[in-house]
Write a protein that holds these residues in place. Structure first.
Motif, PDB file in Angstrom:
ATOM      1  N   LYS A   2       0.816  -1.209   0.000  1.00 13.84           N
ATOM      2  CA  LYS A   2       0.000   0.000   0.000  1.00 13.84           C
ATOM      3  C   LYS A   2       0.852   1.262   0.000  1.00 13.84           C
ATOM      4  N   GLU A   3       1.936   1.265   0.761  1.00 13.40           N
ATOM      5  CA  GLU A   3       2.708   2.487   0.964  1.00 13.40           C
ATOM      6  C   GLU A   3       3.801   2.706  -0.079  1.00 13.40           C
ATOM      7  N   PHE A   4       4.221   1.647  -0.772  1.00  8.30           N
ATOM      8  CA  PHE A   4       5.342   1.812  -1.708  1.00  8.30           C
ATOM      9  C   PHE A   4       5.039   1.148  -3.037  1.00  8.30           C
ATOM     10  N   SER A   5       5.254   1.883  -4.105  1.00  8.88           N
ATOM     11  CA  SER A   5       5.221   1.321  -5.459  1.00  8.88           C
ATOM     12  C   SER A   5       6.332   1.968  -6.256  1.00  8.88           C
ATOM     13  N   SER A   6       6.763   1.282  -7.309  1.00  7.69           N
ATOM     14  CA  SER A   6       7.882   1.786  -8.086  1.00  7.69           C
ATOM     15  C   SER A   6       7.805   1.223  -9.499  1.00  7.69           C
ATOM     16  N   ALA A   7       8.732   1.661 -10.329  1.00 11.31           N
ATOM     17  CA  ALA A   7       8.866   1.192 -11.711  1.00 11.31           C
ATOM     18  C   ALA A   7      10.314   1.433 -12.117  1.00 11.31           C
ATOM     19  N   VAL A   8      10.720   0.891 -13.249  1.00  8.12           N
ATOM     20  CA  VAL A   8      12.124   1.014 -13.636  1.00  8.12           C
ATOM     21  C   VAL A   8      12.510   2.460 -13.952  1.00  8.12           C
ATOM     22  N   ASP A   9      11.509   3.304 -14.238  1.00  9.74           N
ATOM     23  CA  ASP A   9      11.824   4.704 -14.502  1.00  9.74           C
ATOM     24  C   ASP A   9      11.748   5.560 -13.243  1.00  9.74           C
ATOM     25  N   ASP A  10      11.516   4.941 -12.098  1.00  4.26           N
ATOM     26  CA  ASP A  10      11.398   5.668 -10.830  1.00  4.26           C
ATOM     27  C   ASP A  10      12.789   5.818 -10.220  1.00  4.26           C
ATOM     28  N   GLU A  11      13.566   6.714 -10.789  1.00  3.89           N
ATOM     29  CA  GLU A  11      14.945   6.876 -10.355  1.00  3.89           C
ATOM     30  C   GLU A  11      15.466   8.280 -10.685  1.00  3.89           C
ATOM     31  N   PRO A  12      16.357   8.753  -9.839  1.00  6.18           N
ATOM     32  CA  PRO A  12      16.743   8.215  -8.529  1.00  6.18           C
ATOM     33  C   PRO A  12      15.693   8.524  -7.470  1.00  6.18           C
ATOM     34  N   VAL A  13      15.556   7.608  -6.528  1.00  2.38           N
ATOM     35  CA  VAL A  13      14.542   7.760  -5.489  1.00  2.38           C
ATOM     36  C   VAL A  13      15.109   7.333  -4.137  1.00  2.38           C
ATOM     37  N   ILE A  14      14.763   8.102  -3.119  1.00  2.00           N
ATOM     38  CA  ILE A  14      15.171   7.818  -1.742  1.00  2.00           C
ATOM     39  C   ILE A  14      13.931   7.435  -0.945  1.00  2.00           C
ATOM     40  N   ALA A  15      13.997   6.322  -0.225  1.00  3.01           N
ATOM     41  CA  ALA A  15      12.894   5.907   0.642  1.00  3.01           C
ATOM     42  C   ALA A  15      13.104   6.498   2.024  1.00  3.01           C
ATOM     43  N   GLN A  16      12.075   7.202   2.525  1.00  2.88           N
ATOM     44  CA  GLN A  16      12.190   7.777   3.866  1.00  2.88           C
ATOM     45  C   GLN A  16      11.347   6.999   4.867  1.00  2.88           C
ATOM     46  N   PHE A  17      11.940   6.769   6.051  1.00  2.00           N
ATOM     47  CA  PHE A  17      11.250   6.048   7.111  1.00  2.00           C
ATOM     48  C   PHE A  17      11.285   6.828   8.416  1.00  2.00           C
ATOM     49  N   ALA A  18      10.213   6.661   9.180  1.00  2.10           N
ATOM     50  CA  ALA A  18      10.167   7.102  10.573  1.00  2.10           C
ATOM     51  C   ALA A  18      10.413   5.878  11.432  1.00  2.10           C
ATOM     52  N   ALA A  19      11.465   5.930  12.223  1.00  6.72           N
ATOM     53  CA  ALA A  19      11.828   4.796  13.067  1.00  6.72           C
ATOM     54  C   ALA A  19      12.299   5.312  14.421  1.00  6.72           C
ATOM     55  N   ARG A  20      12.179   4.460  15.441  1.00 12.36           N
ATOM     56  CA  ARG A  20      12.573   4.852  16.790  1.00 12.36           C
ATOM     57  C   ARG A  20      13.927   4.308  17.195  1.00 12.36           C
ATOM     58  N   ASP A  21      14.377   3.287  16.474  1.00 11.35           N
ATOM     59  CA  ASP A  21      15.662   2.696  16.854  1.00 11.35           C
ATOM     60  C   ASP A  21      16.303   2.049  15.632  1.00 11.35           C
ATOM     61  N   ALA A  22      17.524   1.596  15.827  1.00 12.62           N
ATOM     62  CA  ALA A  22      18.298   1.050  14.713  1.00 12.62           C
ATOM     63  C   ALA A  22      17.680  -0.223  14.152  1.00 12.62           C
ATOM     64  N   THR A  23      17.133  -1.078  15.015  1.00 11.24           N
ATOM     65  CA  THR A  23      16.549  -2.339  14.541  1.00 11.24           C
ATOM     66  C   THR A  23      15.413  -2.074  13.563  1.00 11.24           C
ATOM     67  N   GLU A  24      14.510  -1.154  13.920  1.00 13.92           N
ATOM     68  CA  GLU A  24      13.397  -0.822  13.033  1.00 13.92           C
ATOM     69  C   GLU A  24      13.896  -0.298  11.698  1.00 13.92           C
ATOM     70  N   PHE A  25      14.825   0.640  11.736  1.00 18.07           N
ATOM     71  CA  PHE A  25      15.285   1.305  10.528  1.00 18.07           C
ATOM     72  C   PHE A  25      16.063   0.349   9.625  1.00 18.07           C
ATOM     73  N   VAL A  26      16.955  -0.432  10.212  1.00 19.48           N
ATOM     74  CA  VAL A  26      17.775  -1.361   9.435  1.00 19.48           C
ATOM     75  C   VAL A  26      16.897  -2.432   8.781  1.00 19.48           C
ATOM     76  N   THR A  27      15.881  -2.885   9.490  1.00 19.32           N
ATOM     77  CA  THR A  27      14.971  -3.868   8.917  1.00 19.32           C
ATOM     78  C   THR A  27      14.260  -3.303   7.693  1.00 19.32           C
ATOM     79  N   SER A  28      13.757  -2.077   7.807  1.00 23.05           N
ATOM     80  CA  SER A  28      13.097  -1.430   6.668  1.00 23.05           C
ATOM     81  C   SER A  28      14.047  -1.270   5.493  1.00 23.05           C
ATOM     82  N   ALA A  29      15.278  -0.883   5.787  1.00 23.55           N
ATOM     83  CA  ALA A  29      16.262  -0.683   4.735  1.00 23.55           C
ATOM     84  C   ALA A  29      16.538  -1.974   3.971  1.00 23.55           C
TER      85      ALA A  29
END
Length: 400
Positions: A69-96
């Protein structure tokens, strides 16, 4: 460091800055609005780097439904940076690790000042815990390849006096540089300050820029190409980011329309073509809201109010055809790359990242609801009896 798959080659984000003629044109991460279709539109009009909307790591990590629901892309979707709201390293690294195959970098939101985000420990609340921000960056640098972009979007740190605020902001920015971020984005206000021109601290952004060796993107009050150029001249930043200015005019960074006071008709035509190609991938509310923001200046009040009450794509297209002779191009459906089938079986989130039900925050992101910004936008049109002109005003300050 783990070996991760790539859906396509990753862009070298650092080279984007060095290759920019004067400054990099950047589209901000905006809740609900900076999705694939809008990223396509602004890229056709001068944007050189685009962000996804802010996504909540906890939801993405725990729910396949949230990912789709929150993320969609295509081969022409570049360059793109994904932004996340996270409270700690485990959450953020998992998303990455989940999103790594499909994007060119990952960004940590340390700037959202909304009360719900601060209550959950997201956004600018992290600025009160700089050790956590440093730990998040260090952990992601140990996990993913070193050529993958890692960045942080932040505000000025909150202190009682300006000098201390700037000093502490510089200290954190330099620490993050030493931890290995590729670039930083700085919104030139304190977390408690609203989006007014008089609150934007341009001098502080210039001081932070001088203190760094890595690129700095500056953000705040960019409502025209003239504003962007002036902010670049005042700060000498490597990039300039726009948020609500791009919602009001997605061609803001297009030098062909440097003197335009509103969205060019050609840009609206591009949006109709993108929407036609998107089909069911683009939700009606998103399609409709963008048109309201970008085309309201061209509408008399007698048309704005009924337009914002339309309830289907077919109604919108009939309205634009009747009143403005605008309609999708005949070949629009075949003009864009197909949507990528984003799968996440390359990485299984650790068990401890799945114990919280991601659906708990579904109401924050329900795209079938208007959201407070569009609701306020419509309300202004109902009460604005004194003028035929309408501006977005202060609605999007919390997202910048």
């Amino acid at each position: 460091m783990v070996d991760m798959p790539q859906h396509r080659p990753h862009h070298d984000i650092g080279s984007l800055f060095s290759g920019a003629k004067d400054f990099l044109r950047v589209c901000a991460p905006m809740v609900r609005y900076s999705k694939l279709e809008f990223r396509r539109l602004v890229r056709q009009n001068g944007v050189q780097l685009a962000f996804t909307p802010m996504m909540i790591s906890e939801s993405i990590n725990n729910s396949e439904m949230a990912r789709q629901k929150e993320f969609s892309s295509a081969v022409d979707d570049e360059p793109v940076i994904a932004q996340f709201a996270a409270r700690d390293a485990t959450e953020f690294v998992t998303s990455a690790q989940l999103i790594y195959p499909y994007v060119d970098g990952i960004d940590l939101n340390c700037g959202c000042p909304q009360s719900w985000a601060k209550k959950e420990g997201f956004g600018c609340e992290l600025l009160n815990h700089p050790e956590t921000v440093r730990d998040i960056v260090q952990c992601i640098r140990r996990t993913l390849p070193t050529d993958f972009s890692v960045s942080v979007k932040m505000r000025l740190l909150q202190y009682n006096d300006t000098a201390t605020s700037v000093l502490k902001t510089i200290e954190l920015a330099q620490q993050l540089e030493h931890c290995g971020v590729t670039f930083l984005t700085l919104h030139g206000r304190l977390p408690t300050q609203k989006n007014h021109r008089e609150t934007l601290n341009v001098e502080a952004m210039a001081d932070v820029r001088k203190s760094l060796q890595i690129p700095l993107i500056v953000n705040g009050c960019v409502d025209s190409l003239k504003d962007a150029r002036e902010l670049h001249e005042q700060t000498q930043a490597a990039g300039v980011m726009a948020a609500r200015g791009l919602l009001a005019n997605p061609a803001l960074f297009n030098s062909d329309y440097a003197l335009a006071n509103s969205t060019p008709r050609a840009c609206v035509q591009q949006w109709l073509d993108i929407a036609e190609a998107a089909g069911d991938h683009l939700k009606f509310s998103c399609f409709h809201h963008h048109l309201s923001f970008m085309w309201s200046d061209e509408m008399k009040r007698s048309l704005r109010i009924p337009f914002n009450s339309l309830g289907s794509k077919s109604e919108v297209l009939a309205f634009l055809d009747e009143h403005y002779d605008l309609r999708p191009s005949e070949n629009a459906a075949s003009s864009f790359a197909p949507y990528t089938n984003c799968t996440y079986n390359h990485f299984t989130p650790p068990r401890h990242a799945r114990h919280i039900a991601a659906e708990a925050r579904k109401s924050e992101w329900d795209e079938n609801q208007d959201g407070k910004f569009f609701s306020e936008f419509k309300t202004q049109q109902l009460v604005d009896n004194n003028s035929e002109d309408l501006e977005l005003g202060d609605f999007f300050g919390d997202d910048e």
